[in-house]
Design an enzyme around this catalytic site. Sequence first.
Site, PDB file in Angstrom:
ATOM      1  N   ASP A  46       0.833  -1.204   0.000  1.00 23.81           N
ATOM      2  CA  ASP A  46       0.000   0.000   0.000  1.00 23.81           C
ATOM      3  C   ASP A  46       0.869   1.256   0.000  1.00 23.81           C
ATOM      4  O   ASP A  46       1.661   1.461   0.923  1.00 23.81           O
ATOM      5  CB  ASP A  46      -0.891  -0.028   1.251  1.00 23.81           C
ATOM      6  CG  ASP A  46      -2.094   0.881   1.149  1.00 23.81           C
ATOM      7  OD1 ASP A  46      -2.081   1.825   0.345  1.00 23.81           O
ATOM      8  OD2 ASP A  46      -3.070   0.654   1.884  1.00 23.81           O
ATOM      9  N   ASP A  47       0.742   2.067  -1.050  1.00 24.84           N
ATOM     10  CA  ASP A  47       1.425   3.372  -1.112  1.00 24.84           C
ATOM     11  C   ASP A  47       2.952   3.237  -1.105  1.00 24.84           C
ATOM     12  O   ASP A  47       3.660   4.066  -0.526  1.00 24.84           O
ATOM     13  CB  ASP A  47       1.001   4.273   0.052  1.00 24.84           C
ATOM     14  CG  ASP A  47      -0.391   4.856  -0.138  1.00 24.84           C
ATOM     15  OD1 ASP A  47      -1.091   4.430  -1.068  1.00 24.84           O
ATOM     16  OD2 ASP A  47      -0.779   5.723   0.662  1.00 24.84           O
ATOM     17  N   CYS A  86      -5.971   4.039  -3.861  1.00 24.98           N
ATOM     18  CA  CYS A  86      -6.093   2.728  -3.216  1.00 24.98           C
ATOM     19  C   CYS A  86      -7.281   1.891  -3.686  1.00 24.98           C
ATOM     20  O   CYS A  86      -7.115   0.791  -4.220  1.00 24.98           O
ATOM     21  CB  CYS A  86      -6.192   2.913  -1.703  1.00 24.98           C
ATOM     22  SG  CYS A  86      -4.759   3.711  -0.953  1.00 24.98           S
ATOM     23  N   HIS A 141     -11.482  -2.082   1.851  1.00 26.88           N
ATOM     24  CA  HIS A 141     -11.627  -0.769   1.208  1.00 26.88           C
ATOM     25  C   HIS A 141     -12.502  -0.808  -0.050  1.00 26.88           C
ATOM     26  O   HIS A 141     -12.296  -0.038  -0.988  1.00 26.88           O
ATOM     27  CB  HIS A 141     -10.247  -0.198   0.866  1.00 26.88           C
ATOM     28  CG  HIS A 141     -10.255   1.313   0.771  1.00 26.88           C
ATOM     29  ND1 HIS A 141      -9.224   2.036   0.205  1.00 26.88           N
ATOM     30  CD2 HIS A 141     -11.174   2.233   1.145  1.00 26.88           C
ATOM     31  CE1 HIS A 141      -9.486   3.316   0.249  1.00 26.88           C
ATOM     32  NE2 HIS A 141     -10.673   3.479   0.821  1.00 26.88           N
ATOM     33  N   ASP A 277      -0.378  -1.009  -4.646  1.00 26.94           N
ATOM     34  CA  ASP A 277      -1.675  -0.549  -5.170  1.00 26.94           C
ATOM     35  C   ASP A 277      -1.572   0.756  -5.941  1.00 26.94           C
ATOM     36  O   ASP A 277      -2.445   1.081  -6.753  1.00 26.94           O
ATOM     37  CB  ASP A 277      -2.718  -0.427  -4.059  1.00 26.94           C
ATOM     38  CG  ASP A 277      -2.365   0.614  -3.004  1.00 26.94           C
ATOM     39  OD1 ASP A 277      -1.214   1.107  -2.977  1.00 26.94           O
ATOM     40  OD2 ASP A 277      -3.244   0.934  -2.185  1.00 26.94           O
ATOM     41  N   ASN A 278      -0.522   1.516  -5.716  1.00 24.65           N
ATOM     42  CA  ASN A 278      -0.242   2.753  -6.463  1.00 24.65           C
ATOM     43  C   ASN A 278       1.141   3.216  -6.057  1.00 24.65           C
ATOM     44  O   ASN A 278       1.806   2.574  -5.241  1.00 24.65           O
ATOM     45  CB  ASN A 278      -1.292   3.845  -6.209  1.00 24.65           C
ATOM     46  CG  ASN A 278      -1.670   4.029  -4.756  1.00 24.65           C
ATOM     47  OD1 ASN A 278      -2.781   3.707  -4.342  1.00 24.65           O
ATOM     48  ND2 ASN A 278      -0.749   4.522  -3.944  1.00 24.65           N
TER      49      ASN A 278
END
Length: 476
Positions: A46-47, A86, A141, A277-278
């Site tokens: 994540d991130d 996300c 999410h 995710d990004n």
Amino acid sequence: MLVRLRLGTLKRLCFGLFAAALVCGGHVNASAATAEQPNIVIIVGDDMGYSDVGFNGSKEIPTPHLDALAAAGTKFTNGYVSGPYCSPTRAGLLTGRYQTRFGHEFNPSAAKNAGLPLTERTIADRLRGAGYRTGLVGKWHLGSSPDRHPNSRGFDEFFGFIAGAHPYMPGQGPPIFRNREKVKETEYLTDALGREAVAFIDRHQKEPFFLYLAFNAVHTPMEAQEERMAKFAHIKDTKRRQYAAMMAAMDDAIGSVLAELDKTGLSDNTLVFFFSDNGGPTMATTATNGSINAPLRGSKRTTLEGGVRVPFLAKWPGKIPAGKSYDLPVIQLDATRTALVAGGADQANDKMLEGVDLLPYLAGKNAAAPHEALFWRFGEQMAVRKGDWKLVKYDPVVDGGKKGATDARLYNLASDLSEEKNLIAEEPEKAKELQAAWEEWNKSNVPPLWGQNEGKAEAKNKKGKAKRRAAAAAAE
């Protein structure tokens, strides 16, 4: 001799014979006719910053377990996700479709029915239908209503949290759930997710399983354990040091999962994907976490490379080459299709799925590019990549401007990875070609189901109402 085979192998052999019989009758895709279904593990960070892993060149943050995964499999140097945010990326992954096809363009709002539309089938739905035991460990999410709960969207088992972020230290934040029941967690959250992923594998080692391990590391809040922080004392910036410790925790958890696959003898028959995710949140309007995307320009929430190009790996011994790099563009939607084909759950005539099965490309059986072009839409921002060329409109906050979108810029990524030299004046026909391709793709998209900042506005309004009620009560 068959009596000596484990129950899961017998079950998978039966599946293969059944699938083969159906294929002879012309009822299912031939890709389902495999002698043994592989286990499937998709791990999402994540991130993450693009350059914050060893296999992408990081010297500051060791990631030995991810590096080992890269050495045992293939690294995608042009690995993308379909959104710079996300929840949209996760919606794309779970459906195998561009999330703009069904309105999941932004993170869900606080509205009751916001989340992954019920019209969409998930990879868990499909694999469960093919005989898999399905589990989600970590971040959801994709909606909080009961009918959007993971257990309602194809997952037999769920351990984690529903929202988009969660504190890491025990006893804080929204509830942690085991299926639909709240549980009390006593471990650092990243460690707990690793523990639960290992337990899932152990429970289901005798049957085909699909594990979606969705970490919230290294998303804010920045909370790291002192013992891990101490390993990075040489990093002077506090946030960066916290980030490094949180990355180390995730790498350790991934290491425990890979070790469990080895211990149970399942590694050779397990397809593993890993990606973020990004990109890392590095610009002013994001909750920065100390990540670094260099040499890519841009940030989470932008359609520049720094927002959508991510660390990306795949491993399946004997099926995916080990220690190799694959340089043609791929996207996380391909992980979905590849897993479905491998698991016998793919249907060739399902036009809804937009990813491709990567195995023929990785095995050298297909030398063509997996995609003619890749596309992005994120509010006013857009992008299309075709070959080495990319046309993009991005958030000018990256350049110190005001929020919105720039005019179209054209870059050649082969010679300008950092997207610094705008060639639109020199190559107007190429820009027109890419714009036309994007507009054709965009015809099949739908308007967003909720706005980009709706969730924040509603949460702020809710908080304001709570404060006003408290003040009124105090006055009484």
